[in-house]
Motif scaffolding. Structure first.
Motif, PDB file in Angstrom:
ATOM      1  N   ASP A 166     -23.197 -20.756  76.208  1.00 55.23           N
ATOM      2  CA  ASP A 166     -24.177 -19.747  76.611  1.00 55.23           C
ATOM      3  C   ASP A 166     -24.196 -18.527  75.705  1.00 55.23           C
ATOM      4  O   ASP A 166     -24.916 -17.566  75.967  1.00 55.23           O
ATOM      5  CB  ASP A 166     -23.900 -19.307  78.053  1.00 55.23           C
ATOM      6  CG  ASP A 166     -24.101 -20.447  79.038  1.00 55.23           C
ATOM      7  OD1 ASP A 166     -24.972 -21.313  78.786  1.00 55.23           O
ATOM      8  OD2 ASP A 166     -23.380 -20.480  80.054  1.00 55.23           O
ATOM      9  N   ILE A 167     -23.414 -18.563  74.630  1.00 54.81           N
ATOM     10  CA  ILE A 167     -23.352 -17.420  73.719  1.00 54.81           C
ATOM     11  C   ILE A 167     -24.474 -17.531  72.686  1.00 54.81           C
ATOM     12  O   ILE A 167     -24.725 -18.604  72.150  1.00 54.81           O
ATOM     13  CB  ILE A 167     -21.980 -17.360  73.018  1.00 54.81           C
ATOM     14  CG1 ILE A 167     -20.891 -17.065  74.050  1.00 54.81           C
ATOM     15  CG2 ILE A 167     -21.964 -16.320  71.912  1.00 54.81           C
ATOM     16  CD1 ILE A 167     -19.485 -17.107  73.500  1.00 54.81           C
ATOM     17  N   ALA A 168     -25.135 -16.410  72.428  1.00 51.67           N
ATOM     18  CA  ALA A 168     -26.176 -16.341  71.405  1.00 51.67           C
ATOM     19  C   ALA A 168     -25.924 -15.099  70.562  1.00 51.67           C
ATOM     20  O   ALA A 168     -25.298 -14.149  71.027  1.00 51.67           O
ATOM     21  CB  ALA A 168     -27.559 -16.270  72.049  1.00 51.67           C
ATOM     22  N   ILE A 219     -18.016 -10.133  70.205  1.00 56.26           N
ATOM     23  CA  ILE A 219     -19.363 -10.136  69.635  1.00 56.26           C
ATOM     24  C   ILE A 219     -19.571 -11.450  68.878  1.00 56.26           C
ATOM     25  O   ILE A 219     -18.652 -11.954  68.244  1.00 56.26           O
ATOM     26  CB  ILE A 219     -19.587  -8.906  68.731  1.00 56.26           C
ATOM     27  CG1 ILE A 219     -21.022  -8.844  68.233  1.00 56.26           C
ATOM     28  CG2 ILE A 219     -18.592  -8.872  67.584  1.00 56.26           C
ATOM     29  CD1 ILE A 219     -21.386  -7.531  67.566  1.00 56.26           C
ATOM     30  N   PHE A 220     -20.758 -12.020  68.969  1.00 63.33           N
ATOM     31  CA  PHE A 220     -21.146 -13.218  68.215  1.00 63.33           C
ATOM     32  C   PHE A 220     -22.222 -12.770  67.244  1.00 63.33           C
ATOM     33  O   PHE A 220     -23.341 -12.464  67.637  1.00 63.33           O
ATOM     34  CB  PHE A 220     -21.676 -14.286  69.178  1.00 63.33           C
ATOM     35  CG  PHE A 220     -22.018 -15.607  68.529  1.00 63.33           C
ATOM     36  CD1 PHE A 220     -21.154 -16.215  67.634  1.00 63.33           C
ATOM     37  CD2 PHE A 220     -23.195 -16.255  68.841  1.00 63.33           C
ATOM     38  CE1 PHE A 220     -21.455 -17.449  67.058  1.00 63.33           C
ATOM     39  CE2 PHE A 220     -23.523 -17.480  68.278  1.00 63.33           C
ATOM     40  CZ  PHE A 220     -22.644 -18.082  67.387  1.00 63.33           C
ATOM     41  N   MET A 226     -21.437 -23.868  68.222  1.00 64.56           N
ATOM     42  CA  MET A 226     -22.472 -22.844  68.301  1.00 64.56           C
ATOM     43  C   MET A 226     -22.638 -22.080  66.982  1.00 64.56           C
ATOM     44  O   MET A 226     -23.668 -21.463  66.739  1.00 64.56           O
ATOM     45  CB  MET A 226     -22.171 -21.871  69.442  1.00 64.56           C
ATOM     46  CG  MET A 226     -22.052 -22.551  70.810  1.00 64.56           C
ATOM     47  SD  MET A 226     -23.445 -23.616  71.241  1.00 64.56           S
ATOM     48  CE  MET A 226     -24.649 -22.378  71.672  1.00 64.56           C
ATOM     49  N   SER A 227     -21.627 -22.123  66.110  1.00 60.72           N
ATOM     50  CA  SER A 227     -21.731 -21.471  64.801  1.00 60.72           C
ATOM     51  C   SER A 227     -22.547 -22.316  63.830  1.00 60.72           C
ATOM     52  O   SER A 227     -22.944 -21.839  62.776  1.00 60.72           O
ATOM     53  CB  SER A 227     -20.339 -21.229  64.206  1.00 60.72           C
ATOM     54  OG  SER A 227     -19.620 -20.322  64.995  1.00 60.72           O
TER      55      SER A 227
END
Length: 140
Positions: free
Chosen positions: A9-11, A74-75, A108-109
């Motif tokens: 769920d990380i953006a 932080i992403f 996700m990266s």
């Protein structure tokens, strides 16, 4: 502590507010950016994997199989790569080791993100950069 977020769920975002927990799967070699020690780790939870940037003492403090709790992370882009990191206001803490369910895909990266046409403060998934990752359906 605020609600924990799953890695899937990380953006990318400009604010420091990601609270999550993950296991370290692998850790790259230590490099130096000026006087600062840094290394990149592959971390995962039971929903996704992500690259995690370790800075300074974090490079020596965490090893593969460590379970880490990240507060106010932080992403964001670090040298054209999307990485999760503690940043200046974030905190990392080892909370266990070995016993955590995880998945290695999607990473996700390794997803290309673009600005959301409906909200300039958000990003949406555009494409998968790595054939090992798969893209999730857009979240509403």
């Amino acid at each position: 502590m605020a609600d924990m977020v799953s890695l899937k769920d990380i953006a990318p975002a400009a604010q420091n507010n990601i609270n999550t927990q993950f296991i370290v799967l692998d850790k790259g070699r230590v490099t130096f950016e000026g006087q600062n020690k840094t290394c990149l780790a592959l971390v995962a939870d039971n929903t996704a994997a992500i690259h995690f940037q370790l800075w300074g003492d974090e490079c020596d403090a965490f090893e593969p199989s460590d379970i880490i709790c990240l507060t106010n992370g932080i992403f964001s882009y670090q040298r054209n790569n999307l990485v999760l990191r503690a940043g200046k206001r974030g905190k990392t803490e080892k909370v266990g080791e070995f016993t955590m369910a995880f998945v290695e895909t999607p990473n996700m990266s390794e997803i290309r993100w673009v600005p959301d046409p409906n909200n300039s403060k958000k990003y949406v998934q555009e494409a998968v950069i790595s054939p090992h990752s798969r893209i999730f359906p857009p979240m509403l």
